[in-house]
Write a protein that holds these residues in place. Sequence first.
Motif, PDB file in Angstrom:
ATOM      1  N   TYR A 183      -9.964  -4.139  12.555  1.00 54.69           N
ATOM      2  CA  TYR A 183      -9.676  -5.571  12.611  1.00 54.69           C
ATOM      3  C   TYR A 183     -10.281  -6.284  11.393  1.00 54.69           C
ATOM      4  N   ALA A 184     -11.489  -5.858  11.006  1.00 58.85           N
ATOM      5  CA  ALA A 184     -12.141  -6.461   9.835  1.00 58.85           C
ATOM      6  C   ALA A 184     -11.251  -6.305   8.599  1.00 58.85           C
ATOM      7  N   ALA A 199     -11.470 -10.063  17.678  1.00 64.17           N
ATOM      8  CA  ALA A 199     -10.273  -9.230  17.501  1.00 64.17           C
ATOM      9  C   ALA A 199      -9.189  -9.680  18.483  1.00 64.17           C
ATOM     10  N   HIS A 221     -14.775  -2.095  15.234  1.00 63.95           N
ATOM     11  CA  HIS A 221     -14.138  -3.337  14.767  1.00 63.95           C
ATOM     12  C   HIS A 221     -13.705  -3.278  13.305  1.00 63.95           C
ATOM     13  N   ALA A 222     -13.878  -2.088  12.699  1.00 63.49           N
ATOM     14  CA  ALA A 222     -13.592  -1.964  11.255  1.00 63.49           C
ATOM     15  C   ALA A 222     -12.116  -2.238  10.954  1.00 63.49           C
ATOM     16  N   PRO A 244     -17.922  -6.324  10.438  1.00 65.70           N
ATOM     17  CA  PRO A 244     -17.621  -5.817  11.780  1.00 65.70           C
ATOM     18  C   PRO A 244     -18.927  -5.575  12.548  1.00 65.70           C
TER      19      PRO A 244
END
Length: 593
Positions: free
Chosen positions: A500-501, A547, A497-498, A492
């Motif tokens: 989505y990661a 994302a 963005h974690a 990420p």
Amino acid sequence: MALDQLSKDDRLYRMRHSAAHIMAEAVLEMFPEAKFAIGPPIDNGFYYDFELARPLTPEDLPDIEARMRKRIASDIGFEHSTMTKAEALQQFAGQPFKIELIEGIADEDVSLYKQGTFLDLCEGPHVERTTEVPPFKLTSVAGAYWRGDEKRPMLQRIYGVMFETQAELDDYLERMEEAAKRDHRKLGRELEIYMTSDLVGSGLPLLLPKGATIRRLLEEYMLTQERESGYQHVYTPDLGKVELYKTSGHWEHYQDSMYPPMQLEHEELVLTPMNCPHHVLIYQNKQHSYRELPIRIAEFGTMYRYEKSGVVGGLSRVRAINLNDAHIFCTADQIKSEFAGVMRLVERAYATLGITDYSYRLSLGDRSNTEKYVQNDAMWDLGERVLREAMQELNLPFYEAPNEAAFYGPKLDIQVRDVLGREETMSTIQVDFHLPNQFDLAYIGEDGEKHRPVILHRGVIGATERMMAYLIELYAGAFPTWLAPVQAMVIPIADRHADYAHEVMANLRAAGLRAEVDARSERMNSKIRDAQLQKIPYMLVVGDREAEAQAVAVRTRAGEDLKSMPVFQFIDRLKDEIATAMEPEEAGPDLGH
Ligand code: TSB
Ligand code: ZN
């Protein structure tokens, strides 16, 4: 004789041998009490074994080298002489190893060489003057038992390398440095593949999660291949009664490699040094007709062997060995086709694993050594003939090695080399007429009578430990994607963005791929670098744009930027890559499919 008239081998022999003596003289100067053992030339260099008052460290080597160079520059001659054994015993009083060597000499007179202050018991030959000694470097200090016997004193061995020119020496040292980078013991630690612990013991590595993944993948691959080839898999215990190994002949011929018995209640148990006796009992569990043969009993079995502490190391030689083992029970007529079938499995496995550099060794027994080998000339003759013919029919070249057979019969071994050029056995096929007799094995033939089957012992990928050591070095840790413990690292860009990661990781995992998220609050570039250092094939960078588009920005460990692509497309691509890698075009010789 002038050095330049000799063959290169002779010149190097003399030079390396002379360097060993000069090194001994330098050591004598530093340690006047030193006891001297032997100092021969070897491939690429020389060594000398000493007993010294203190352990040497690598820091001592430059000092010894400097003393050697001084002596070489002084242009001293090597002088040959002889004396009687009685004189030599006096001359070498206080040098117990030399005394032992002198006592072992059959002749009346002994041969000696002297340069400067150093006189050595020695047959030669040497260079004439020390200035003829070319560039060299002392590389390491290691422990070595006197006469290679672990019951005798442990000495200190200094190794040196030597070539005729500085360029050759530099080239060799550079290659060794490259090899050291690939050393599976170093990479195994750095890449968290395995660990060792003094509390567990030497030769008993512990596989960390990444190593366990590699081993499981190798096992799954072989299990599939074997199922397709008509093998039946079994599980057998790691212990057995001493009785079992008395029957099989291990007790008589293989005891040196076995752990001592454990006395329990009224039983004496040992750790299994081989899986064959257990598999034989499984064969014997019921009666077999000729129509059922060949019966191929396979197991990833653990064998425990007491390997000498001097030879165990890393994963390539261990004391708990997990072998891709099988025993094929067949009629004499089936030996050759079964042999070819095993060869096909080996060729296919090597093609998938990317192993291209190997040779075939016919390993023969020393028939005069009845301690190590069962005594039965007819049986050895037959086994050797069958193996030779089988190899000839497959048109495969092989070389022969005496004294390398199993105690029960000759073997066809497939030899590979590690990064340092040391040869070891990876795969093996063995013809055995001995165990069938010992256990009185039978099948019912077409004639309704009892007949004796033959056993083929075989390991295709051999010991998983040794195979892993080899593959780590072959790929310098950068495993092909299908074998990589982690195939993709999702990175990420920012903390936001974690989530989505993790979603991407879950999608990959659901597709059977091995993915992780690097959720540390490091900068993106340093996460990419770390993933590259861990030799992870793909890095999937995800930020706002990815994302939004359900995509990943793909980079390879080689630094290639594959740009952004939808997650499902990356998954397809990876699965394709893996499927192709696992069904390679067979490159090897045509074994008649
Ligand atoms: C093939 N009974 C047979 C078996 O059925 C057998 O055990 N043969 S063996 O003794 O030759 O060993 C089989 C293979 O195990 C060897 O070819 C080698 O690849 C591997 N091996 C043997 N000893 C070790 C060890 N100490 N460490 C790692 N691998 C080993
Ligand atoms: Zn066996």
